[in-house]
Design a protein around this motif. Sequence first.
Motif, PDB file in Angstrom:
ATOM      1  N   SER A 183      30.103  -3.494  16.949  1.00 40.69           N
ATOM      2  CA  SER A 183      30.678  -3.137  18.321  1.00 40.69           C
ATOM      3  C   SER A 183      29.525  -2.457  18.964  1.00 40.69           C
ATOM      4  N   GLY A 184      29.715  -2.140  20.215  1.00 38.99           N
ATOM      5  CA  GLY A 184      28.912  -1.456  21.210  1.00 38.99           C
ATOM      6  C   GLY A 184      29.386  -1.700  22.717  1.00 38.99           C
ATOM      7  N   TYR A 185      28.689  -1.362  23.748  1.00 44.96           N
ATOM      8  CA  TYR A 185      28.931  -1.854  24.794  1.00 44.96           C
ATOM      9  C   TYR A 185      28.897  -3.232  25.198  1.00 44.96           C
ATOM     10  N   GLY A 206      35.311  -2.790  22.065  1.00 48.06           N
ATOM     11  CA  GLY A 206      36.559  -2.207  21.863  1.00 48.06           C
ATOM     12  C   GLY A 206      37.121  -2.552  20.389  1.00 48.06           C
ATOM     13  N   LEU A 207      36.278  -2.547  19.471  1.00 50.22           N
ATOM     14  CA  LEU A 207      36.562  -2.928  18.084  1.00 50.22           C
ATOM     15  C   LEU A 207      36.986  -1.700  17.288  1.00 50.22           C
ATOM     16  N   ALA A 265      42.443  -1.455  14.312  1.00 48.78           N
ATOM     17  CA  ALA A 265      41.315  -2.564  13.873  1.00 48.78           C
ATOM     18  C   ALA A 265      40.515  -1.843  12.567  1.00 48.78           C
ATOM     19  N   LEU A 266      40.220  -0.479  12.876  1.00 48.01           N
ATOM     20  CA  LEU A 266      39.313   0.159  11.956  1.00 48.01           C
ATOM     21  C   LEU A 266      39.664   0.141  10.314  1.00 48.01           C
ATOM     22  N   SER A 305      35.907   7.536  20.864  1.00 52.95           N
ATOM     23  CA  SER A 305      34.646   7.876  20.460  1.00 52.95           C
ATOM     24  C   SER A 305      34.031   6.729  19.294  1.00 52.95           C
ATOM     25  N   PRO A 306      33.845   5.584  19.752  1.00 54.93           N
ATOM     26  CA  PRO A 306      33.420   4.469  18.724  1.00 54.93           C
ATOM     27  C   PRO A 306      32.170   4.745  18.190  1.00 54.93           C
TER      28      PRO A 306
END
Length: 191
Positions: free
Chosen positions: A26-28, A120-121, A126-127, A178-179
């Motif tokens: 994930s990321g922006y 948004g993962l 989902a985590l 806070s991904p």
Amino acid sequence: MELPELIQRIETRRHEAARPIVVGVSGYGGSGKSTLTRQLVARLPGAVRIRGDDFLDPTRSHKRSSDWDGVERLRLVSEVLTPVREGRSSVFRRYDWGRGELGVAERLPYAEVLIVDLIGLFHPDALPSIDLSIWCDLDLETSAQRGIDRDAGMGRIHDRLWRDVWLPNERDFEDQFSPRTRADVVYPMSD
């Protein structure tokens, strides 16, 4: 961390788990998630990619929300992540962007390592279904500009969506979840 080291980390996790694993990237938007994922799949035997865009709702993903509401994480977990981790067969439905609806059910490919890349993962839904989480570490402004440029290169002018929806959604998601700090690996992306 360099790519060979990241690949070794994934291989180690796979051997420790003694079952198929899920790697979440994930990321922006525009940070390089898809590029990194394709590189990993090309170098990891038994790896398969699931595109996160196949799990976006096109209406909701184009609207403001504090938690990237347009990401269908629960569908991703039930149709893909859980079956892979349990080593069982399943079917899933990709979003058909051309038809504007979910596509036909297709067999989930067998994977020793399933890699999914998605904005948004890293969310509580989902985590728990991700064995190794990788954050593509590139600042929001640079990521967004790369995304805008990529879209323009494909003839898609989404400047308003980036400015009014996607960038605020990214900021809200970051504030709430806070991904970056939830990731097992923070992988530096070049700008």
